[in-house]
Structures are given as structure tokens and as C-alpha cells.
Design an enzyme around this catalytic site. Structure first.
Site, PDB file in Angstrom:
ATOM      1  N   THR A 153       0.852  -1.301   0.107  1.00  0.00           N
ATOM      2  CA  THR A 153       0.037  -0.022   0.026  1.00  0.00           C
ATOM      3  C   THR A 153       0.970   1.306  -0.001  1.00  0.00           C
ATOM      4  OG1 THR A 153      -0.358  -0.193   2.400  1.00  0.00           O
ATOM      5  CG2 THR A 153      -1.946  -1.211   1.241  1.00  0.00           C
ATOM      6  N   LYS A 179       3.856  -6.911   4.107  1.00  0.00           N
ATOM      7  CA  LYS A 179       3.536  -5.374   3.863  1.00  0.00           C
ATOM      8  C   LYS A 179       3.273  -4.858   5.050  1.00  0.00           C
ATOM      9  CE  LYS A 179       0.389  -3.122   3.455  1.00  0.00           C
ATOM     10  NZ  LYS A 179      -0.406  -2.325   4.290  1.00  0.00           N
ATOM     11  N   THR A 190       0.010  -7.498  13.125  1.00  0.00           N
ATOM     12  CA  THR A 190      -0.051  -6.193  12.819  1.00  0.00           C
ATOM     13  C   THR A 190       0.720  -5.937  11.451  1.00  0.00           C
ATOM     14  OG1 THR A 190       2.327  -6.194  13.713  1.00  0.00           O
ATOM     15  CG2 THR A 190       1.001  -5.772  15.236  1.00  0.00           C
ATOM     16  N   GLU A 276       5.685   4.055   7.680  1.00  0.00           N
ATOM     17  CA  GLU A 276       5.262   5.243   6.819  1.00  0.00           C
ATOM     18  C   GLU A 276       5.997   6.435   7.168  1.00  0.00           C
ATOM     19  OE1 GLU A 276       0.617   4.226   5.707  1.00  0.00           O
ATOM     20  OE2 GLU A 276       0.845   5.446   7.421  1.00  0.00           O
ATOM     21  N   ASN A 402      -0.608  10.456   6.016  1.00  0.00           N
ATOM     22  CA  ASN A 402      -1.693  10.023   6.642  1.00  0.00           C
ATOM     23  C   ASN A 402      -2.735  11.204   7.239  1.00  0.00           C
ATOM     24  OD1 ASN A 402      -1.541   7.211   7.475  1.00  0.00           O
ATOM     25  ND2 ASN A 402       0.461   7.759   8.386  1.00  0.00           N
ATOM     26  N   THR A 407      -8.541  10.177   0.518  1.00  0.00           N
ATOM     27  CA  THR A 407      -9.017  11.092  -0.677  1.00  0.00           C
ATOM     28  C   THR A 407      -8.018  11.349  -1.617  1.00  0.00           C
ATOM     29  OG1 THR A 407      -8.995  12.944   0.985  1.00  0.00           O
ATOM     30  CG2 THR A 407     -11.112  11.903   0.788  1.00  0.00           C
TER      31      THR A 407
END
Lengths: 407, 407
Positions: A153, A179, A190, A276, A402, A407
Site C-alpha cells: 500500500t 507489507k 500487525t 510510513e 496520513n 481521498t
């Protein structure tokens, strides 16, 4: 035991692949469905998120794995199929489509999803793409590579590794793809991780090996403290290595678990390192704790501390935040016995002894903390318990990713 | 009962002030020591952090408050005096200096510190500045203003408020100053807050009132999940309002606690709203839970979720993260009964009903979430328990502030 290439295709008799079918609508060049198929039936075990809100695939998989057997795994990215209309129905349809292509019962398929929560899974594009996906699967490392990419992702790099060991005189291989990235916090798997092995092992023993392994690998990493609704770690064992089937604990089981742990610890570290927005892999080692459990609670609290993570981003040797995070871990200990040091490839520097700050060279500390891999070494002076946990720093990029993921 | 100006100087017989003495070495224009003095002895109670690593002032204050009495509070910013050499000795020296200036026993002084952990407190500059500080204290609102500024660290605005009510026919006032910003997480006081009142109330009842109040105010906010080593909430009651002394629970006690709660809830919201780098105050209301306790655990989990906080920063109606955070709260509930809506001054919008995503107008949702104050309204459908908690969003600025706070 040594690491090898090939990922989930390293073990004999496993094929894998990944293509774009259209679950990810905004990026037609991004693969979004992966398939891992064994040439023969497998003993199969899986562990899932402890989140009370669970993705639909978890309910479906638990039914399919009631017999401890599976033949293949199908995983989509781009949609979590959690809190979504027709969740289980759609997960079953994905399994049915894979089963039809492979020619096996739908109950022998395990499914998994990752992506946005709450939107209906576009199952018809997966069904339509399944023949192409199945025809793409391959025993070659390229097959594993395609599958590893298809489950990503916000990951920036694929996570893939394999290990080779000897069990009962036979060469046994275990490989995995994973991932991670966001919503990563120690509380079961997790993340998504799919493991394949040609080891001959019973469903009971593969389950036991998986539980033993997850506890010391994936459950010891944290990216942001958020435990996902979709976490899944699944292992398929097809027995083609030809070793005597492992049906109880003993030397063969131990050798298998040793290799599985080595593999999963590396995959877990890859996940933490690619958290991230991360610019640092943070390793926290706690030694001298009352027990391993106590050491683990303290190390997890340190790697999960938002303030410690932000300090490491800034290469700031703010050890007070380490002590603070230890203090609110819930564990009882004597702060006046705690030593803290920072270390990396650039050296190591003690910053706190017996709970009190030491004079130290700020320039050297900054050099040490500017390395990608940094270690926070905590010595408790209370007993023999030790544990290592892994996390990443908190960066502008995490907030950016994040702040507008959906969107 | 209504809010009034004047902060800690609103109640009769309290003087306050704040000056720069040199604890903050890098900014000579920033006040760094505050003093609050009552004209007469006070009943006094305090609650402190539950962190196992506690600042030195906490140990000192507990000794000084053994008799439930105090005369004054002295607070420094710029240095936490936690994990620091000579911590308790230095905190005692601060108390002694204040006592000497005021002309009272050192045991009647409570102290508090906030700032960097692990560095020796420069107590001699506080001692040297104490006469000037004491000569600056005033009964006027300006005195409270100076004290409110002197306890700030990374706060961007002072937190100060007072309330007036009637108890036993007498006008009673309660005022407070507070500092928050980082290291704020529900687990006791979670910040510094000093409250003054002219209510006549016994040491036992003021302690009880403080505990009742902290539970529903400061313990229901979170900025970053890190519980500080220094959290302190302290109330001084000098009795000058002339009401019959409150020595047991009853209507007078209830009236006092009602006013104290109203004051502390507002101060708590000011803290959450001014969380480090925050651009939104997030209110999470949970209704229909099994119990108030259950509602509180769930609401705290939502306002503490890094991913939810980042989504609100991006004005992204990512309600899946709300359900996810509810799910890992540790509370058991039926996800299929959960409704979620977002609301603000710009309107409200339901986004999830019975655990499934609703079609909604993304543009309208973004308008709603772009307001500074946003509410996440969760309905559980399980019982009568409800709770409201407050937090803030996670922003680039938070990372910037905390990436290099110390150096």
C-alpha cells in the site's frame, strides 16, 4: 541456516504472481492482487489482529482453516474489506474465483485484504482478472517479486526474504512476503505476511511454530501504535522437502522454528524500517529487567513513544523521553538503576547512568543518531530479563501520508 | 455559576506573579518562575503523574502536604528537575527561598517544575531572583497573567480562567492557570495546573473534590500519548469567602465540585486545543456504551489514535480509523451496532451506520472537518454509558517542535 533469495517461491512447489485488476482505481500501473499457490495441499496456520473490529477475510479464513489445510492464498491491496457492505460475501467470492482457476475447493483458499476501511470491495474486477492472475503465477523468483509488489500500500519497498536450513538431513526452505507501513503496533501480526515452506509438518505443529515466532518478531515492532483491523500472518507448508513429518516438539521442530524466527525477525525489521515516512529504524534493547515479559513491555513503550520517535527524527539525544516512556509503560522498576546509551554504526555514547544524566559530547551524539539504524540500549540492573523491539521515527512525511490517505 | 476573569487572582486573598530569573538561558524575555501566594494559610491538595519516573518536586511536595496545608506555590519552567542530579535537594532549596521571602515555613510551600528532563536545575538563579519575584506578586489580574506566562514551555497561548458561584449564600471564586502542550495523555493530571479558591473547605474535602474533578477533566485529554514525569494539579483553598467550612459531602460540596469541574474542563480543553503543533481541537463523544468507564476507554482510544489525529489534520473523513481505534481500545463491543458522525460549526454528517460505511458528500465532510473545533460522535447502541474526551490533531509542526526540542 542462511538467507537466500526467492521469497515465497524459494521453497519447492510454490508458485506466485501479482497483477493489476482494478481495485486500485487511481493507479493502473500498480499491482493490486497477489496469488500464492502450492502444487499440492498444505498444512496451514494463521494468526490475526486482536482488534475487536476485524476485516471480513478473517472471519472467512477462520472457517476455511478449521481443517488446518489450504492450497493457496489470494491477497488484494487497495481496499481493506473491513466495515464494508457485503464483506464476507465478497471475501468468499474472491476465494471462489481463485479456487475455480486453480481447480480446488473454495475452502482451501485463504484470503486477505489491505487498504481503505469501509468501502465496498470491487469483487467483480478481481473475479474478472483471476484467470490472467492464475496464468501469471510462476515458480521463479519473479513470481514472488510480483506478489510482494501486489500487496504493497504505502510501502516504499517490497518486503521479501527466504531462508534455507537442514532438517532431518533434508534441505528445507522457508520464504515470505510482507507489507507493513502504517497501522503497525505490537498486538499479534500487525500487518500482512505470507510464508511458504516445503517442510513436512503437521497442522498442529505449524500453528505452534507460527505462534512461537510471531511473539518474538511481528509482535515486537511498532510504527504508530495503531493496531489494524486486517493484520494477518499466514504460513503454508507443503511437505515437498521430504523430511520426516514434524508432528511433535523436538530437534526438528526446534530447527524449523529457529529458521522461521530468523526469517520473521528480518521481515519485521524491514517493516519497521519502512514505516510510513520513516527515516530511521530504531532498535530498543532492554537488558537486566526482572523478566523477558517486563523487558518487552518496557522496550515496546520506548519504541512506541511519539516523543522519542520525534527526537530520533531530529537526531536529538533526548534520553529523558526514553526514561519517561519506560516510566509510563506500567512496569514497576527503580529509575535510579537505569543506564541508557545510544549506538549506531557511528559509535556509541552513554547518556544516563543510575537514572541521572551524564555529561556527553552533543556533536558525537548527533553523529550517532544521524545514521539510519540507531539503537537505544537500556540496562535496568534488576535481573536477567532482556528483549529487543523495533520501531521507526516520526516524521513530517508520516503526517503528510496520513493526513490525506483516503481521498 | 459563571466564568470570570482574573485567573488565580480571582479568588479573594491570592497574589501571583512571574518573572525571568535565568532558568531559560536562551530567551531572556521569557518568564520562567511563577509564584502564587495566599494571604493566609490554605487547605491544599495535589495529584501527580502516575509515571514511575517522577520529577523531584513530587517527592518534596508529598512531604510538605502531609498536613494538608500550604501557603504558596512556586513553579519554574525551562527545566523539569526530573532524573537530574540533586533533584530533591534543589526542589527543597526553591521552597526555602520562597518561604524566606514570604516569611513562612518551607513546609508550607509546594513546588513544581516543567521543561527538559535530566539536567541540573540552576537553583541559584531562582534563589537570587526570589526577592524580585515576591515583590512582583499582585492581587490584580495582571499577577495571574504573569504567572500563567511564566509556566509556559511550548504552549502558544496562556491558559487561565476563573469561575464564580454561590455556596451557603456567599460568593465563592475558583481560578486556575495551566500549561500543557506536549507529553499530555490521560493518566492523572498530565500537565501543570494550579488552582486557587477562597472557598472554606477542609483538607479532606478539597482532596476529594480535586480527585472527582481531575477524573472527568484532565484525565480525559490527550495530546500525544506520552504521560509526563512532572504532571501536577494542585489546589489551594484559603477560606476567605466566609462560607461555612465544607467538611463533608452535601449540597455545598456539590456546588463547589460543580464549579471546579466546569473550570477544569475548560482548562483541559484549552490544553488539548493548544497541543504541540495542533490546528484542531478534537472532541470525541461516545454514547450508548455499556458504562461510563467503557465509553471513556473507547473515547480515549479514538482521540489518542495517531492515524485518526493525522486524518483530522488533513480534514479527511476517514471514519474507518475511528472504528479501528475503538476496536483496539481493549473494550469488547459489537462493531455492527456502531454509528459514527462528524460535526462542527459547519454542520454534521453521518458517515457510518451499524458498522458499515454510508454514502456521504465528501465536499461537505471536508468543510465540516476544516473547522478548528471538530467532534467525532460515536453511538454504540449497547447501553446508557457516555463520555466525552478531548484531543488534537497530529501535524508537521508537532514533529518539528519535538524533533529538536532539547538542543
Amino acid at each position: 541456516m542462511h538467507f537466500i533469495a526467492g521469497g515465497v517461491c524459494a521453497a519447492q512447489g510454490f508458485r506466485a504472481g501479482g497483477i493489476h485488476v482494478g481495485v486500485k482505481t487511481h493507479a493502473a500501473w500498480k499491482k493490486d492482487v497477489a496469488l500464492i499457490v502450492s502444487d499440492v495441499d498444505c498444512a496451514c496456520a494463521a494468526v490475526y489482529t486482536k482488534n475487536a473490529v476485524k476485516a471480513a477475510h478473517i472471519h472467512v479464513d477462520k472457517r476455511h482453516l478449521a481443517d488446518g489445510k489450504a492450497r493457496a492464498a489470494v491477497i488484494n491491496s487497495g481496499n481493506a474489506n473491513a466495515c464494508a457492505p457485503m464483506g464476507e460475501e465478497n471475501a468468499e467470492r474472491v476465494c471462489a474465483a481463485a479456487a475455480k482457476a486453480i481447480g480446488c475447493p473454495a475452502e482451501d483458499i485463504v484470503a486477505a485484504s489491505t487498504g481503505v476501511i469501509g468501502q465496498t470491495l470491487n469483487v467483480s474486477v478481481i473475479e474478472a482478472g483471476m484467470p490472467e492472475l492464475y496464468s501469471s503465477v510462476s515458480h521463479s523468483p519473479e513470481g514472488s517479486d510480483a506478489a510482494a509488489h501486489a500487496i504493497m500500500t504505502t510501502d516504499t519497498v517490497k518486503k521479501e526474504l527466504a531462508v534455507e536450513t537442514t532438517i532431518g538431513g533434508r534441505t528445507v526452505r522457508i520464504g515470505g512476503i510482507a507489507k507493513g507501513s502504517g497501522m503497525i503496533h505490537p498486538n499479534m501480526g500487525t500487518m500482512l505476511c505470507f510464508l511458504t515452506t516445503d517442510c513436512a509438518i503437521s497442522p498442529e505443529m505449524i500453528k505452534s511454530a507460527l505462534l512461537d515466532t510471531v511473539r518474538v518478531s511481528f509482535n515486537r515492532i511498532s510504527v504508530d501504535g495503531d493496531t489494524s483491523t486486517n493484520d494477518t500472518c499466514c504460513v503454508l507448508a507443503n511437505g515437498l522437502a521430504g523430511n520426516a513429518v514434524i508432528t511433535e516438539k523436538g530437534p526438528d521442530y526446534d530447527a524449523f522454528v529457529e529458521a522461521l524466527k530468523a526469517l520473521c525477525v528480518e521481515l519485521a525489521k524491514q517493516m519497521a524500517s519502512d514505516g510510513e515516512g520513516a527515516t530511521h529504524l530504531i532498535t530498543c534493547t532492554v537488558t537486566g529487567a526482572k523478566s523477558e515479559e517486563s523487558a518487552e513491555i518496557i522496550a515496546k513503550s520506548v519504541i512506541s513513544s511519539t516523543l522519542t520517535k520525534a527526537a530520533i527524527f531530529g537526531a536529538d539525544a533526548n534520553w529523558g523521553r526514553v526514561l519517561c516512556a519506560m516510566g509510563y509503560s506500567g512496569e514497576d522498576f527503580d529509575p535510579d538503576q537505569v543506564d541508557v546509551a545510544f549506538a549506531s554504526a557511528a559509535g556509541s555514547i552513554p547518556v544516563c547512568a543510575k537514572g541521572r544524566g551524564l555529561e556527553f559530547d552533543e556533536t558525537k551524539a548527533k553523529q550517532i543518531l544521524k545514521e539510519h539504524d540507531v539503537t537505544i540500549a537500556v540496562a535496568m540492573g534488576e535481573g536477567d530479563g532482556s528483549c529487543t523491539c523495533w520501531g521507526c521515527d516520526l516524521t513530517y512525511e508520516y503526517v503528510k501520508i496520513n493526513g490525506d490517505y483516503r481521498t
